[in-house]
Design a protein around this motif. Structure first.
Motif, PDB file in Angstrom:
ATOM      1  N   GLY A   1       0.815  -1.220   0.000  1.00 57.96           N
ATOM      2  CA  GLY A   1       0.000   0.000   0.000  1.00 57.96           C
ATOM      3  C   GLY A   1       0.844   1.263   0.000  1.00 57.96           C
ATOM      4  N   ASP A   2       0.480   2.187   0.872  1.00 60.44           N
ATOM      5  CA  ASP A   2       1.117   3.505   0.915  1.00 60.44           C
ATOM      6  C   ASP A   2       2.558   3.410   1.434  1.00 60.44           C
ATOM      7  N   PRO A   3       3.548   3.747   0.596  1.00 57.86           N
ATOM      8  CA  PRO A   3       4.942   3.609   1.042  1.00 57.86           C
ATOM      9  C   PRO A   3       5.322   4.554   2.193  1.00 57.86           C
ATOM     10  N   SER A   4       4.480   5.571   2.463  1.00 56.33           N
ATOM     11  CA  SER A   4       4.807   6.453   3.586  1.00 56.33           C
ATOM     12  C   SER A   4       4.709   5.705   4.920  1.00 56.33           C
ATOM     13  N   ARG A   5       4.148   4.507   4.918  1.00 58.05           N
ATOM     14  CA  ARG A   5       4.053   3.705   6.148  1.00 58.05           C
ATOM     15  C   ARG A   5       5.354   2.971   6.465  1.00 58.05           C
ATOM     16  N   ARG A   6       6.307   3.006   5.529  1.00 58.24           N
ATOM     17  CA  ARG A   6       7.552   2.241   5.748  1.00 58.24           C
ATOM     18  C   ARG A   6       8.351   2.783   6.935  1.00 58.24           C
ATOM     19  N   LEU A   7       8.494   4.112   7.011  1.00 58.01           N
ATOM     20  CA  LEU A   7       9.301   4.689   8.096  1.00 58.01           C
ATOM     21  C   LEU A   7       8.715   4.366   9.477  1.00 58.01           C
ATOM     22  N   PRO A   8       7.399   4.624   9.700  1.00 60.57           N
ATOM     23  CA  PRO A   8       6.868   4.250  11.027  1.00 60.57           C
ATOM     24  C   PRO A   8       6.951   2.746  11.299  1.00 60.57           C
ATOM     25  N   LEU A   9       6.785   1.942  10.278  1.00 62.72           N
ATOM     26  CA  LEU A   9       6.877   0.488  10.474  1.00 62.72           C
ATOM     27  C   LEU A   9       8.298   0.112  10.899  1.00 62.72           C
ATOM     28  N   PHE A  10       9.277   0.672  10.191  1.00 62.99           N
ATOM     29  CA  PHE A  10      10.687   0.413  10.511  1.00 62.99           C
ATOM     30  C   PHE A  10      10.985   0.824  11.948  1.00 62.99           C
ATOM     31  N   GLN A  11      10.524   2.046  12.290  1.00 65.26           N
ATOM     32  CA  GLN A  11      10.805   2.565  13.636  1.00 65.26           C
ATOM     33  C   GLN A  11      10.163   1.685  14.706  1.00 65.26           C
ATOM     34  N   ARG A  12       8.922   1.262  14.458  1.00 61.41           N
ATOM     35  CA  ARG A  12       8.222   0.433  15.440  1.00 61.41           C
ATOM     36  C   ARG A  12       8.949  -0.893  15.657  1.00 61.41           C
ATOM     37  N   LEU A  13       9.385  -1.503  14.549  1.00 58.35           N
ATOM     38  CA  LEU A  13      10.080  -2.791  14.656  1.00 58.35           C
ATOM     39  C   LEU A  13      11.386  -2.620  15.436  1.00 58.35           C
ATOM     40  N   ARG A  14      12.126  -1.565  15.131  1.00 56.54           N
ATOM     41  CA  ARG A  14      13.385  -1.314  15.854  1.00 56.54           C
ATOM     42  C   ARG A  14      13.130  -1.077  17.344  1.00 56.54           C
ATOM     43  N   GLU A  15      12.096  -0.263  17.640  1.00 60.03           N
ATOM     44  CA  GLU A  15      11.764   0.018  19.051  1.00 60.03           C
ATOM     45  C   GLU A  15      11.448  -1.257  19.803  1.00 60.03           C
ATOM     46  N   ARG A  16      10.894  -2.224  19.095  1.00 61.49           N
ATOM     47  CA  ARG A  16      10.485  -3.458  19.760  1.00 61.49           C
ATOM     48  C   ARG A  16      11.530  -4.561  19.615  1.00 61.49           C
ATOM     49  N   GLY A  17      12.747  -4.163  19.280  1.00 64.58           N
ATOM     50  CA  GLY A  17      13.862  -5.120  19.347  1.00 64.58           C
ATOM     51  C   GLY A  17      14.074  -5.964  18.101  1.00 64.58           C
ATOM     52  N   ILE A  18      13.413  -5.579  17.011  1.00 67.99           N
ATOM     53  CA  ILE A  18      13.604  -6.338  15.769  1.00 67.99           C
ATOM     54  C   ILE A  18      14.553  -5.527  14.881  1.00 67.99           C
ATOM     55  N   GLY A  19      15.753  -6.072  14.639  1.00 69.20           N
ATOM     56  CA  GLY A  19      16.803  -5.329  13.938  1.00 69.20           C
ATOM     57  C   GLY A  19      16.626  -5.324  12.437  1.00 69.20           C
ATOM     58  N   VAL A  20      15.537  -4.715  11.971  1.00 67.02           N
ATOM     59  CA  VAL A  20      15.290  -4.651  10.523  1.00 67.02           C
ATOM     60  C   VAL A  20      16.318  -3.732   9.850  1.00 67.02           C
ATOM     61  N   GLN A  21      16.435  -3.869   8.543  1.00 68.63           N
ATOM     62  CA  GLN A  21      17.324  -3.036   7.740  1.00 68.63           C
ATOM     63  C   GLN A  21      16.586  -2.671   6.451  1.00 68.63           C
ATOM     64  N   VAL A  22      17.182  -1.833   5.645  1.00 65.65           N
ATOM     65  CA  VAL A  22      16.597  -1.507   4.338  1.00 65.65           C
ATOM     66  C   VAL A  22      17.652  -1.736   3.258  1.00 65.65           C
TER      67      VAL A  22
END
Ligand SMILES: *Cc1c(COP(=O)(O)O)cnc(C)c1O
Length: 387
Positions: free
Chosen positions: A306-327
């Motif tokens: 869907g809307d790519p503007s959701r990528r940044l908040p999704l990334f931030q949420r995952l990092r905050e919750r201990g999931i070391g995502v990358q791009v």
């Protein structure tokens, strides 16, 4: 934090390194040729030249196939900067070919189209460097056919794809290319700390890359321009580098190579678990594997549908919750150093669009079932809330 990638070092790996440390040779000893022979055999290439990074291997490969000033080299914009920089080290220009949306590999259709136009304009590439994104081989046979038709060299950047295959042949076989490059950086599939290798079936290319790896020096009289002054004599016959891998690193590499099938199996198990746990979510597209390909599964990049503007908040949420995502990856042509060469947003729209939508989930052999369950739980919650 659960990291997106990391090395897996065993007691046997440590023993292999210790044995070299306690031996007579820390570098230029027997461990490097042994590692090279194991790599070549595993991949079905005739030779492997081990070096201190994939970046160095790409540089040597470009020089060996004859890339120089006035040439142009094409690669994928969806890659690490090293895939493009290697051509510039040789004084050549770089251009890019856009990717396909699912594998995010260099698009063969876009390549064929660009070649036809380049032929008319009289500026065909000297070499094309396809990148096996995430470990999934490009359609390398089709690229090889275009290489034969248009007369360019093919250097596979297989930094992600150690252990992968295409049409039942190992990546690195060079059946449809001139050289294949691997990386042994710790986040990649096997590691030597820092390190890389260039594989080929062409003895002359292997010889040239081995010479350039070590200052352009020869010790074999047959390759010298003058008679040797004595047993100590060597000649520098061209300008080379010190791109050597140490024996310490090569011993680690050989030990890691012995564990490659276990690493690949572990990665496939995690990929299957993600597929099962996330396959019902319409908000994301999961990475694909074509029938003729077995991916090395270096990365697990999902894409927001869907809307790519959701990528940044999704990334931030995952990092905050201990999931070391990358791009993976900021398109290379959008880097400031490439913009200064004339590249701009909009030039490679598929690479730009997939970049805007993507997040790589953790994927490495040390992830436990509990880790995978945790990634899935946090991701599902975050998507439900944010996407
Ligand atoms: C990691 C990587 C490289 C560079 O590898 P080094 O061994 O760190 O020099 C080159 N290309 C791609 C696609 C990579 O992922």
């Amino acid at each position: 934090m659960i990291p997106y990638g990391r090395q897996d070092i065993s007691p046997a790996d440590c023993d292999a390194v210790r044995a070299v440390l306690e031996s007579d040779w820390l570098t230029q000893g027997p461990a490097v040729p042994r590692f090279e022979a194991l790599l070549a055999e595993r991949c079905g290439a005739s030779a492997a030249v081990a070096v201190n990074s994939a970046t160095a291997a790409l540089h040597l490969a470009c020089l060996a196939v004859g890339v120089g000033p006035g040439d142009v080299v094409w690669t994928s914009p969806n890659t690490f900067v090293a895939s493009a920089n290697c051509a510039r080290y040789c004084g050549a220009d770089v251009d890019f070919v856009d990717v396909e949306p699912d594998t995010r590999n260099l698009s063969v259709a876009a390549l064929a189209d660009k070649l036809a136009r380049a032929k008319t304009a009289g500026r065909l590439p000297k070499a094309v460097i396809p990148v096996h994104f995430g470990g999934h081989s490009c359609d390398i046979a089709a690229i090889g056919e275009l290489a034969a038709a248009y007369g360019f060299k093919v250097i596979e950047d297989a930094s992600h794809a150690v252990g992968g295959s295409y049409r039942d042949r190992p990546v690195g076989s060079c059946r449809w290319s001139d050289v294949t490059v691997f990386s042994f950086h710790p986040v990649k599939i096997i590691t030597t700390g820092e390190g890389g290798a260039a594989l080929t079936r062409d003895a002359a290319l292997a010889n040239r890359m081995a010479r350039l790896r070590s200052h352009g020096i020869v010790r074999d009289e047959a390759e010298m321009e003058g008679p040797p002054h004595g047993p100590w004599y060597y000649e520098q016959v061209e300008l080379g580098f010190n791109y050597r891998l140490t024996d310490i690193q090569a011993a680690l590499g050989a030990s890691q190579l012995g564990r490659l099938d276990d690493f690949l199996a572990a990665r496939r198990r995690i990929v299957a678990a993600y597929g099962e746990a996330l396959g019902d979510l319409s908000a994301i597209a999961l990475p694909v594997e074509r029938p003729e390909v077995r991916s090395g599964w270096h990365l697990y990049p999902i894409q927001l549908t869907g809307d790519p503007s959701r990528r940044l908040p999704l990334f931030q949420r995952l990092r905050e919750r201990g999931i070391g995502v990358q791009v993976h990856y900021i398109p290379v042509h959008l880097q400031p150093d490439y913009r200064r060469l004339g590249f701009a947003a909009g030039m490679f729209p598929v690479a730009e669009d997939t970049y805007a939508r993507t997040v790589s989930l953790p994927l490495h052999p040390r992830l436990t079932e509990g880790d995978v369950a945790r990634v899935v739980e946090v991701l599902r919650e975050a998507i439900a809330e944010l996407c």
